[in-house]
Design a protein around this motif. Structure first.
Motif, short mmCIF file in Angstrom:
data_model
loop_
_atom_site.label_atom_id
_atom_site.label_comp_id
_atom_site.label_asym_id
_atom_site.label_seq_id
_atom_site.Cartn_x
_atom_site.Cartn_y
_atom_site.Cartn_z
N PHE A 273 0.83 -1.20 0.00
CA PHE A 273 0.00 0.00 0.00
C PHE A 273 0.87 1.26 0.00
CE2 PHE A 273 -2.11 -3.35 2.49
CZ PHE A 273 -3.24 -3.54 1.72
N PHE A 274 0.66 2.11 -1.00
CA PHE A 274 1.27 3.44 -0.99
C PHE A 274 0.20 4.43 -0.57
CE2 PHE A 274 1.97 7.46 -3.43
CZ PHE A 274 2.97 7.96 -2.61
N VAL B 233 -2.45 2.15 -4.82
CA VAL B 233 -2.33 3.56 -4.47
C VAL B 233 -3.57 3.92 -3.65
CG1 VAL B 233 -2.21 5.93 -5.31
CG2 VAL B 233 -0.94 4.12 -6.49
N ILE B 234 -3.36 4.30 -2.40
CA ILE B 234 -4.45 4.58 -1.47
C ILE B 234 -4.59 6.09 -1.28
CG2 ILE B 234 -5.37 4.15 0.83
CD1 ILE B 234 -4.95 1.59 -0.82
N PRO B 235 -5.67 6.70 -1.78
CA PRO B 235 -5.90 8.13 -1.49
C PRO B 235 -5.96 8.32 0.03
CG PRO B 235 -7.34 7.40 -3.26
CD PRO B 235 -6.71 6.16 -2.66
N LEU C 232 -10.79 1.36 2.33
CA LEU C 232 -10.23 0.75 1.12
C LEU C 232 -9.23 -0.34 1.47
CD1 LEU C 232 -9.80 0.58 -1.90
CD2 LEU C 232 -8.28 2.58 -1.76
N ILE C 233 -8.35 -0.08 2.41
CA ILE C 233 -7.34 -1.07 2.79
C ILE C 233 -7.99 -2.32 3.36
CG2 ILE C 233 -5.44 -1.53 4.40
CD1 ILE C 233 -4.68 1.47 4.08
N SER C 234 -9.01 -2.15 4.18
CA SER C 234 -9.69 -3.33 4.75
C SER C 234 -10.33 -4.17 3.66
CB SER C 234 -10.73 -2.91 5.79
OG SER C 234 -11.78 -2.17 5.20
N ASP C 235 -10.88 -3.53 2.64
CA ASP C 235 -11.46 -4.27 1.51
C ASP C 235 -10.40 -5.05 0.75
OD1 ASP C 235 -14.00 -3.43 2.07
OD2 ASP C 235 -14.33 -2.36 0.19
N ILE C 236 -9.24 -4.44 0.55
CA ILE C 236 -8.16 -5.09 -0.21
C ILE C 236 -7.64 -6.31 0.55
CG2 ILE C 236 -5.80 -4.80 -1.06
CD1 ILE C 236 -6.58 -1.82 -1.60
N ILE C 237 -7.48 -6.17 1.86
CA ILE C 237 -6.99 -7.30 2.67
C ILE C 237 -8.01 -8.44 2.67
CG2 ILE C 237 -6.29 -8.04 4.97
CD1 ILE C 237 -5.36 -5.15 5.47
N ALA C 238 -9.27 -8.10 2.85
CA ALA C 238 -10.31 -9.12 2.85
C ALA C 238 -10.37 -9.84 1.51
CB ALA C 238 -11.67 -8.50 3.17
N ASP C 239 -10.23 -9.09 0.43
CA ASP C 239 -10.25 -9.68 -0.91
C ASP C 239 -9.09 -10.66 -1.09
OD1 ASP C 239 -11.19 -9.54 -3.90
OD2 ASP C 239 -9.03 -9.14 -3.97
#
Length: 288
Positions: free
Chosen positions: A178-179, A238-240, A250-257
């Motif tokens: 994650f950036f 790229v995380i706004p 957003l990060i929690s969604d990416i990890i869960a995915d």
């Protein structure tokens, strides 16, 4: 949420520009994003248990970003829903003398997560193609043989990182990077907040202003690093990050995915284990 739109495609040097740092996605309000995050945390808690029970995969999460981008905050809140016994957070600051006497991957390799666990790197081996690239004197401090320091050294380090992450992936370690993309204006606001609030004074360092002067150099280094090392098995996102609540959702969604795509079925018990369980049940039933 459509997380794929935030994933960096290989060789895409403009990935950081594609989403404004103050982007808030589908959310109308902070409370809506926090509700979404909470649902993601509940899902993450359940999947972490299965990750541990399955004991086949490890999950490595790498957080990078400019000072005051919100890395600590994101790690604290996104990982608040998981069992701390199955999670380890490692922060990598200026390398020690011992670390400088080893290759640049050595200190992070020692901190890799075991199977069944989640490892979090707050900064990582990517500092070696970011801060070391911006501050060339740091490369001199690594005491590399002269023949190893060529004009291709950053491309060579990208190759080393890609090979390292491919090796981890082939060994069962799932990697998500994650950036946290904070704007220069929001960074300034957060710095002033740290200066104005006595409870946050400890967070501020005069060195932060020195690094701020290299903003363009850092963004160029990040653009190059992300483009060269984002691959399907170890993608960058790229995380706004101007709104911490959106970054967390957003990060929690990416990890869960990432976990949802793994085979995390409950392990099947062999005959010997079933006999042990049956024996334990009989013993307990005879006791008062």
């Amino acid at each position: 949420m459509d997380i794929d739109r935030f994933r960096v495609r290989p060789h895409d040097r403009r990935a950081i520009e594609r989403h404004a740092p103050d982007h808030i996605g589908p959310f109308k309000s902070k409370s809506a994003a926090l509700d979404h995050r909470q649902k993601g945390l509940e899902k993450l808690e359940e999947m972490q248990g299965r990750l541990y029970a399955r004991d086949r995969y490890a999950l490595l999460l790498i957080f990078q970003g400019m000072d005051a981008a919100g890395k600590d905050h994101a790690i604290k809140h996104v990982m608040s829903g998981v069992d701390p016994q199955g999670t380890e957070v490692h922060s990598f600051k200026q390398p020690s003398a011992e670390e400088l006497d080893h290759d640049f991957l050595w200190r992070t390799t020692k901190a890799l997560p075991q199977r069944g666990r989640i490892g979090i790197f707050n900064r990582s081996y990517y500092e070696e193609v970011l801060v070391v690239r911006v501050h060339k004197e740091l490369l001199d401090a690594q005491k590399l043989p002269e023949k190893c320091v060529t004009r291709h050294i950053w491309d060579e380090r990208f190759d080393d990182i890609k090979a390292f992450e491919r090796h981890l992936w082939r060994s069962g370690t799932i990697i998500r990077k994650f950036f946290l993309n904070v704007s220069k204006g929001e960074q300034r606001r957060r710095f002033l907040e740290r200066l104005d609030d006595p409870a946050k004074n400890w967070k501020f360092s005069s060195g932060d202003l020195v690094e701020r002067e290299h903003w363009k150099d850092y963004h160029a280094a990040y653009a190059d690093a992300l483009a060269n090392t984002s691959r399907h098995h170890a993608p960058w996102y790229v995380i706004p990050a101007d709104h911490k609540w959106f970054a967390q959702a957003l990060i929690s969604d990416i990890i869960a995915d990432a976990l949802e795509h793994l085979d995390l079925r409950t392990p099947k018990l062999d005959a010997a284990k079933r006999r042990d369980l049956a024996k334990a049940r009989r013993m307990l039933k005879t006791q008062r």
